[in-house]
Design a protein around this motif. Structure first.
Motif, PDB file in Angstrom:
ATOM      1  N   ALA A   1       0.917  -1.759   0.200  1.00 57.32           N
ATOM      2  CA  ALA A   1       0.444   0.020   0.196  1.00 57.32           C
ATOM      3  C   ALA A   1       0.253   0.980  -0.174  1.00 57.32           C
ATOM      4  N   THR A   2       1.880   1.165   1.028  1.00 61.08           N
ATOM      5  CA  THR A   2       2.816   1.820   0.993  1.00 61.08           C
ATOM      6  C   THR A   2       3.314   2.801  -0.487  1.00 61.08           C
ATOM      7  N   TYR A   3       4.099   1.595  -1.130  1.00 62.96           N
ATOM      8  CA  TYR A   3       4.208   1.634  -2.815  1.00 62.96           C
ATOM      9  C   TYR A   3       3.563   1.889  -3.727  1.00 62.96           C
ATOM     10  N   LEU A   4       2.208   1.675  -3.336  1.00 61.99           N
ATOM     11  CA  LEU A   4       0.396   2.413  -4.029  1.00 61.99           C
ATOM     12  C   LEU A   4       0.679   3.435  -4.010  1.00 61.99           C
ATOM     13  N   VAL A   5       0.865   4.624  -2.784  1.00 62.00           N
ATOM     14  CA  VAL A   5       0.319   5.696  -2.638  1.00 62.00           C
ATOM     15  C   VAL A   5       1.435   6.696  -2.699  1.00 62.00           C
ATOM     16  N   VAL A   6       3.173   5.839  -2.814  1.00 62.49           N
ATOM     17  CA  VAL A   6       4.077   6.631  -3.900  1.00 62.49           C
ATOM     18  C   VAL A   6       4.210   6.449  -5.059  1.00 62.49           C
ATOM     19  N   ALA A   7       4.053   5.286  -5.696  1.00 62.51           N
ATOM     20  CA  ALA A   7       3.428   5.329  -7.165  1.00 62.51           C
ATOM     21  C   ALA A   7       2.359   6.240  -7.629  1.00 62.51           C
ATOM     22  N   ALA A   8       1.565   6.573  -6.714  1.00 64.79           N
ATOM     23  CA  ALA A   8       0.230   7.593  -7.068  1.00 64.79           C
ATOM     24  C   ALA A   8       0.821   9.010  -6.672  1.00 64.79           C
ATOM     25  N   LEU A   9       1.932   9.600  -5.817  1.00 67.89           N
ATOM     26  CA  LEU A   9       2.189  10.868  -6.739  1.00 67.89           C
ATOM     27  C   LEU A   9       3.792  11.310  -7.727  1.00 67.89           C
ATOM     28  N   THR A  10       4.243   9.877  -7.665  1.00 68.31           N
ATOM     29  CA  THR A  10       5.305  10.000  -8.770  1.00 68.31           C
ATOM     30  C   THR A  10       4.822   9.581 -10.403  1.00 68.31           C
ATOM     31  N   LEU A  11       4.191   9.079 -10.417  1.00 67.97           N
ATOM     32  CA  LEU A  11       3.535   7.702 -11.441  1.00 67.97           C
ATOM     33  C   LEU A  11       1.971   8.247 -12.062  1.00 67.97           C
ATOM     34  N   GLY A  12       1.535   8.135 -10.415  1.00 65.39           N
ATOM     35  CA  GLY A  12      -0.029   8.261 -10.773  1.00 65.39           C
ATOM     36  C   GLY A  12      -0.772   9.942 -11.492  1.00 65.39           C
ATOM     37  N   SER A  13       0.717  10.554 -10.825  1.00 71.88           N
ATOM     38  CA  SER A  13      -0.300  12.829 -11.127  1.00 71.88           C
ATOM     39  C   SER A  13       0.140  12.501 -12.614  1.00 71.88           C
ATOM     40  N   PRO A  14       1.225  12.415 -13.436  1.00 75.44           N
ATOM     41  CA  PRO A  14       1.401  12.488 -14.364  1.00 75.44           C
ATOM     42  C   PRO A  14       0.499  12.079 -15.413  1.00 75.44           C
ATOM     43  N   ILE A  15       0.548  10.336 -14.953  1.00 75.71           N
ATOM     44  CA  ILE A  15      -0.842  10.069 -16.185  1.00 75.71           C
ATOM     45  C   ILE A  15      -1.868  10.275 -16.566  1.00 75.71           C
ATOM     46  N   ALA A  16      -2.377  10.681 -14.754  1.00 80.14           N
ATOM     47  CA  ALA A  16      -3.469  12.312 -14.850  1.00 80.14           C
ATOM     48  C   ALA A  16      -3.428  12.876 -14.967  1.00 80.14           C
TER      49      ALA A  16
END
Length: 358
Positions: free
Chosen positions: A172-187
């Motif tokens: 879950a921690t990796y998912l949250v970090v991934a949302a901030l680092t990779l998810g933000s440019p994808i979104a």
């Protein structure tokens, strides 16, 4: 809250980490990656008069990347891992409060992440030997690197207190970090491309003779170098959709790498182009703030307009957003830490099935 008890808990957690061989292996791998990164960066920026800013920015960004990749593993099971190992209950029966236990483990995770960041210090010093690295750049980048390391450590520690299973909390921690680092440019890309406006493009072509030379207006004999004396056809108009990324640029504000680049003073050359990655990322992200032109006109019978704004002009004409993104990250981490304290507090009213308490 007692500072002595807080530091004792953090010191105990740090002692457990330092005793493992994996700790030193990770530090060694970290150093080897930075050796290769620094060498390649000097080769990449060797064409510049001062290679220091470019090399320094690469090393700092790579350091943040490695810290973001390592920290969730080190902090994502700090609370529930102790519960599984039957060592958390021993702490809970001491004078230490639940808040001190959770914050002590957060402090240990933060210091652990900073230990990895400290490995990069010699390479940052080497980067400054290339010349051109300004003190404000060093101070700002160091401060943001320390804060982002703390944010990731807080997220991992908090999620380990909220979730009962260590494996799930690390994931879950990796998912949250991934949302901030990779998810933000994808979104940013997906949402921005789904919002469109109509763009009107007007084009006027010149008329040419059989030899391919422009036809001159009446009374003009030579006009090859004066487009305003050419004969042009009627204006042609086309309408097409254009994506509106200026509506969603704020999504990128929460990205740790955007925060680092946006908060760090970068350098530009005499033509207004970036000299380091900080300025390159900053100008690219700031470009998204500028609304596109919805009406565009181009005529072959007119002198072409001057070039558009340089990256330095774009940065000067737009607003920084790093403090908004960093503030949002801190608020999120604080809320999750509060939730972790509530979940770890004893006596507990309810526990998940199979949870070990002693």
């Amino acid at each position: 809250m007692n500072a002595s008890r807080l530091w004792t808990i953090a010191r105990l957690d740090l002692t457990q980490r330092i005793r493992t061989v994996a700790w030193y292996v990770l530090l060694g791998v970290f150093a080897l990656i930075l050796v290769g990164t620094t060498a390649l960066s000097f080769l990449s920026f060797s064409g510049q008069e001062d290679s220091g800013p470019g090399v320094y920015s690469v090393v700092v960004l790579i350091t943040l990347l490695l810290v973001v990749l390592v920290s969730p593993t080190l902090s994502g099971n700090s609370i529930n891992g102790d519960r599984d190992a039957a060592t958390l209950a021993a702490l809970q029966v001491t004078q230490a409060t639940t808040t001190e236990i959770v914050l002590g483990k957060f402090l240990a995770a933060w210091l652990t992440g900073l230990a990895f960041a400290a490995v990069a210090v010699p390479f940052l010093v080497i980067a400054t030997l290339g010349g051109g690295v300004e003190p404000p750049t060093v101070l700002a980048s160091t401060a943001i690197l320390v804060l982002e390391t703390g944010v990731v450590a807080a997220l991992g520690t908090a999620i380990s207190g909220v979730l009962s299973r260590p494996l799930f909390s690390v994931a879950a921690t990796y998912l949250v970090v991934a949302a901030l680092t990779l998810g933000s440019p994808i979104a940013f890309g997906l949402i921005g491309s789904s919002i469109t406006s109509e763009r009107v493009d007007r084009y006027q072509a010149a008329e040419y003779d059989v030899d391919g030379a422009p036809i001159c207006k009446d009374g003009v004999t030579r006009c090859a170098s004066t487009p305003e004396d050419w004969v042009c056809s009627e204006w042609e108009t086309t309408v097409s959709p254009i994506m509106r990324f200026d509506y969603v640029w704020w999504i990128l504000a929460a990205n740790p790498f955007v925060i680092l680049a946006d908060a760090t003073p970068g350098g530009f050359d005499d033509q207004g182009y970036p000299e380091d990655l900080f300025s390159g990322v900053k100008s690219t992200v700031r470009q998204a703030q500028i609304a596109p032109e919805l009406v565009s006109s181009y005529s072959e019978c007119q002198e072409p307009e001057a070039d558009g704004p340089t990256p330095e002009d774009i940065v000067a004409s737009t607003v920084p957003s790093w403090f908004v993104g960093l503030g949002g990250q801190i608020v999120l981490a604080a809320l999750l830490l509060w939730w972790a304290i509530m979940r770890t507090r004893t006596p507990a009213r309810r526990l998940p099935p199979g949870t070990r308490i002693a």
